[in-house]
Structure formats: C-alpha cells, structure tokens
Design a protein around this motif. Structure first.
Motif, PDB file in Angstrom:
ATOM      1  N   GLU A  37      -5.618   6.728  21.590  1.00 14.28           N
ATOM      2  CA  GLU A  37      -4.862   7.947  21.883  1.00 14.28           C
ATOM      3  C   GLU A  37      -5.054   8.992  20.792  1.00 14.28           C
ATOM      4  O   GLU A  37      -5.162  10.176  21.075  1.00 14.28           O
ATOM      5  CB  GLU A  37      -3.379   7.613  22.064  1.00 14.28           C
ATOM      6  CG  GLU A  37      -3.091   6.889  23.361  1.00 14.28           C
ATOM      7  CD  GLU A  37      -1.636   6.446  23.482  1.00 14.28           C
ATOM      8  OE1 GLU A  37      -0.841   6.732  22.566  1.00 14.28           O
ATOM      9  OE2 GLU A  37      -1.322   5.807  24.501  1.00 14.28           O
ATOM     10  N   ARG A  38      -5.124   8.562  19.537  1.00 14.44           N
ATOM     11  CA  ARG A  38      -5.352   9.503  18.442  1.00 14.44           C
ATOM     12  C   ARG A  38      -6.741  10.118  18.540  1.00 14.44           C
ATOM     13  O   ARG A  38      -6.915  11.327  18.344  1.00 14.44           O
ATOM     14  CB  ARG A  38      -5.172   8.806  17.103  1.00 14.44           C
ATOM     15  CG  ARG A  38      -5.348   9.757  15.946  1.00 14.44           C
ATOM     16  CD  ARG A  38      -4.947   9.123  14.637  1.00 14.44           C
ATOM     17  NE  ARG A  38      -5.158  10.071  13.563  1.00 14.44           N
ATOM     18  CZ  ARG A  38      -5.749   9.777  12.438  1.00 14.44           C
ATOM     19  NH1 ARG A  38      -6.179   8.553  12.213  1.00 14.44           N
ATOM     20  NH2 ARG A  38      -5.905  10.691  11.516  1.00 14.44           N
ATOM     21  N   LEU A  39      -7.739   9.286  18.823  1.00  9.93           N
ATOM     22  CA  LEU A  39      -9.100   9.817  18.977  1.00  9.93           C
ATOM     23  C   LEU A  39      -9.168  10.842  20.109  1.00  9.93           C
ATOM     24  O   LEU A  39      -9.794  11.896  19.974  1.00  9.93           O
ATOM     25  CB  LEU A  39     -10.097   8.686  19.232  1.00  9.93           C
ATOM     26  CG  LEU A  39     -10.508   7.858  18.028  1.00  9.93           C
ATOM     27  CD1 LEU A  39     -11.348   6.667  18.482  1.00  9.93           C
ATOM     28  CD2 LEU A  39     -11.284   8.706  17.044  1.00  9.93           C
ATOM     29  N   LEU A  40      -8.529  10.524  21.220  1.00 18.56           N
ATOM     30  CA  LEU A  40      -8.549  11.454  22.353  1.00 18.56           C
ATOM     31  C   LEU A  40      -7.777  12.730  22.039  1.00 18.56           C
ATOM     32  O   LEU A  40      -8.167  13.825  22.468  1.00 18.56           O
ATOM     33  CB  LEU A  40      -7.968  10.771  23.593  1.00 18.56           C
ATOM     34  CG  LEU A  40      -8.837   9.663  24.201  1.00 18.56           C
ATOM     35  CD1 LEU A  40      -8.097   8.982  25.339  1.00 18.56           C
ATOM     36  CD2 LEU A  40     -10.171  10.214  24.673  1.00 18.56           C
ATOM     37  N   ALA A  41      -6.687  12.620  21.290  1.00 16.93           N
ATOM     38  CA  ALA A  41      -5.917  13.801  20.937  1.00 16.93           C
ATOM     39  C   ALA A  41      -6.675  14.693  19.963  1.00 16.93           C
ATOM     40  O   ALA A  41      -6.569  15.923  20.018  1.00 16.93           O
ATOM     41  CB  ALA A  41      -4.570  13.392  20.339  1.00 16.93           C
ATOM     42  N   ASP A  42      -7.422  14.077  19.053  1.00 19.99           N
ATOM     43  CA  ASP A  42      -8.191  14.843  18.044  1.00 19.99           C
ATOM     44  C   ASP A  42      -9.486  15.421  18.619  1.00 19.99           C
ATOM     45  O   ASP A  42     -10.055  16.337  18.029  1.00 19.99           O
ATOM     46  CB  ASP A  42      -8.522  13.975  16.848  1.00 19.99           C
ATOM     47  CG  ASP A  42      -7.292  13.615  16.029  1.00 19.99           C
ATOM     48  OD1 ASP A  42      -6.244  14.261  16.233  1.00 19.99           O
ATOM     49  OD2 ASP A  42      -7.384  12.668  15.204  1.00 19.99           O
ATOM     50  N   HIS A  43      -9.934  14.909  19.733  1.00 22.25           N
ATOM     51  CA  HIS A  43     -11.216  15.359  20.308  1.00 22.25           C
ATOM     52  C   HIS A  43     -11.028  16.699  21.017  1.00 22.25           C
ATOM     53  O   HIS A  43     -10.168  16.866  21.864  1.00 22.25           O
ATOM     54  CB  HIS A  43     -11.747  14.319  21.289  1.00 22.25           C
ATOM     55  CG  HIS A  43     -13.014  14.745  21.964  1.00 22.25           C
ATOM     56  ND1 HIS A  43     -14.196  14.856  21.284  1.00 22.25           N
ATOM     57  CD2 HIS A  43     -13.257  15.106  23.252  1.00 22.25           C
ATOM     58  CE1 HIS A  43     -15.130  15.264  22.130  1.00 22.25           C
ATOM     59  NE2 HIS A  43     -14.589  15.425  23.320  1.00 22.25           N
ATOM     60  N   ASP A  44     -11.842  17.650  20.631  1.00 18.09           N
ATOM     61  CA  ASP A  44     -11.840  18.964  21.274  1.00 18.09           C
ATOM     62  C   ASP A  44     -13.245  19.220  21.805  1.00 18.09           C
ATOM     63  O   ASP A  44     -14.164  19.514  21.036  1.00 18.09           O
ATOM     64  CB  ASP A  44     -11.425  20.054  20.274  1.00 18.09           C
ATOM     65  CG  ASP A  44     -11.350  21.429  20.920  1.00 18.09           C
ATOM     66  OD1 ASP A  44     -11.494  21.521  22.166  1.00 18.09           O
ATOM     67  OD2 ASP A  44     -11.170  22.398  20.182  1.00 18.09           O
ATOM     68  N   PRO A  45     -13.452  19.128  23.124  1.00 22.37           N
ATOM     69  CA  PRO A  45     -14.814  19.271  23.662  1.00 22.37           C
ATOM     70  C   PRO A  45     -15.334  20.706  23.520  1.00 22.37           C
ATOM     71  O   PRO A  45     -16.548  20.922  23.613  1.00 22.37           O
ATOM     72  CB  PRO A  45     -14.668  18.885  25.129  1.00 22.37           C
ATOM     73  CG  PRO A  45     -13.215  19.074  25.435  1.00 22.37           C
ATOM     74  CD  PRO A  45     -12.490  18.833  24.154  1.00 22.37           C
ATOM     75  N   PHE A  46     -14.474  21.694  23.235  1.00 23.05           N
ATOM     76  CA  PHE A  46     -14.920  23.088  23.145  1.00 23.05           C
ATOM     77  C   PHE A  46     -15.143  23.524  21.696  1.00 23.05           C
ATOM     78  O   PHE A  46     -15.495  24.678  21.460  1.00 23.05           O
ATOM     79  CB  PHE A  46     -13.896  24.010  23.813  1.00 23.05           C
ATOM     80  CG  PHE A  46     -13.740  23.673  25.277  1.00 23.05           C
ATOM     81  CD1 PHE A  46     -14.762  23.920  26.179  1.00 23.05           C
ATOM     82  CD2 PHE A  46     -12.575  23.094  25.741  1.00 23.05           C
ATOM     83  CE1 PHE A  46     -14.624  23.602  27.514  1.00 23.05           C
ATOM     84  CE2 PHE A  46     -12.429  22.770  27.078  1.00 23.05           C
ATOM     85  CZ  PHE A  46     -13.447  23.030  27.975  1.00 23.05           C
ATOM     86  N   ARG A  47     -14.942  22.623  20.734  1.00 21.35           N
ATOM     87  CA  ARG A  47     -15.161  22.971  19.339  1.00 21.35           C
ATOM     88  C   ARG A  47     -16.671  23.009  19.080  1.00 21.35           C
ATOM     89  O   ARG A  47     -17.400  22.126  19.491  1.00 21.35           O
ATOM     90  CB  ARG A  47     -14.495  21.924  18.439  1.00 21.35           C
ATOM     91  CG  ARG A  47     -14.618  22.263  16.967  1.00 21.35           C
ATOM     92  CD  ARG A  47     -13.867  21.284  16.098  1.00 21.35           C
ATOM     93  NE  ARG A  47     -14.126  19.910  16.523  1.00 21.35           N
ATOM     94  CZ  ARG A  47     -13.358  18.878  16.256  1.00 21.35           C
ATOM     95  NH1 ARG A  47     -12.256  19.056  15.566  1.00 21.35           N
ATOM     96  NH2 ARG A  47     -13.641  17.673  16.664  1.00 21.35           N
ATOM     97  N   PRO A  48     -17.120  24.053  18.380  1.00 20.26           N
ATOM     98  CA  PRO A  48     -18.563  24.140  18.100  1.00 20.26           C
ATOM     99  C   PRO A  48     -18.998  23.005  17.173  1.00 20.26           C
ATOM    100  O   PRO A  48     -18.224  22.551  16.322  1.00 20.26           O
ATOM    101  CB  PRO A  48     -18.741  25.489  17.428  1.00 20.26           C
ATOM    102  CG  PRO A  48     -17.373  25.976  17.099  1.00 20.26           C
ATOM    103  CD  PRO A  48     -16.390  25.190  17.885  1.00 20.26           C
ATOM    104  N   ALA A  49     -20.207  22.553  17.345  1.00 24.15           N
ATOM    105  CA  ALA A  49     -20.753  21.473  16.519  1.00 24.15           C
ATOM    106  C   ALA A  49     -20.884  21.943  15.083  1.00 24.15           C
ATOM    107  O   ALA A  49     -21.271  23.071  14.822  1.00 24.15           O
ATOM    108  CB  ALA A  49     -22.105  21.017  17.056  1.00 24.15           C
ATOM    109  N   ALA A  50     -20.595  21.076  14.142  1.00 21.85           N
ATOM    110  CA  ALA A  50     -20.629  21.458  12.730  1.00 21.85           C
ATOM    111  C   ALA A  50     -22.031  21.412  12.159  1.00 21.85           C
ATOM    112  O   ALA A  50     -22.904  20.778  12.524  1.00 21.85           O
ATOM    113  CB  ALA A  50     -19.720  20.549  11.910  1.00 21.85           C
TER     114      ALA A  50
END
Length: 98
Positions: A85-98
């Motif tokens: 659940e933490r991994l899914l909450a922290d995941h943002d599919p629209f965040r640009p790749a670093a």
C-alpha cells in the motif's frame, strides 16, 4: 466494520468457546472415569492414565503451535500488505523520470 477490524477480531463466539471447553471437560472426565473403573490391574490403569495425560498435553501443544504459526503468517501478510500500500501510494505515474 472495516477490513482491519475483521482481521483482528476473533471469529469465534462466546457460546462456541463455552461449547469447546465443556466438550473437552466432558470427554476428559469420561476417559478418567473409564480408566478408574476399568477391570484391570492398577499398573494397567496407571499406564492408561499417563497415556491420556500425554495425549492431552500433546494436543494442547499442537494446537498452540498451529495457532502461533497462523498468527505469524497473518502478521507477515499484514506487513507485506502495508508495504504494498505504501509503494502504491508513493507511486506517481505522471511524475517525470529523474
């Protein structure tokens, strides 16, 4: 009732617990009476009494180890679920790749 409440609450009722305790008590008393009134030598009755005691304590030990293993697996499952659940909450599919 949330899913967390259902995971931590006991699935047995007070009536079921009472029935299990009474059933165990009646069964143990019946075996003790049977051994005491068995038409056999005292050493045979003593051996059977020790055997009943051994089976009873072994059954309690087995039940406790099964319960402990189930509780351990439940705790590990809940920890894994929290991590997911933490991994899914922290995941943002629209965040640009670093």
């Amino acid at each position: 009732m949330s899913s967390d409440d259902r995971a931590t609450s006991s699935p047995t009722t007070a009536a079921f617990h009472l029935q299990a305790v009474l059933s165990f008590g009646i069964a143990l008393a019946a075996v003790v009476v049977g051994v005491v009134y068995l038409p056999a030598d005292p050493w045979v009755r003593a051996f059977l009494a020790v055997a009943v005691l051994y089976v009873t304590t072994s059954a309690f030990t087995l039940a406790k180890t099964v319960r402990d293993k189930q509780e351990r697996n439940t705790v590990l499952s809940r920890v894994d679920q929290a991590r997911l659940e933490r991994l899914l909450a922290d995941h943002d599919p629209f965040r640009p790749a670093a």
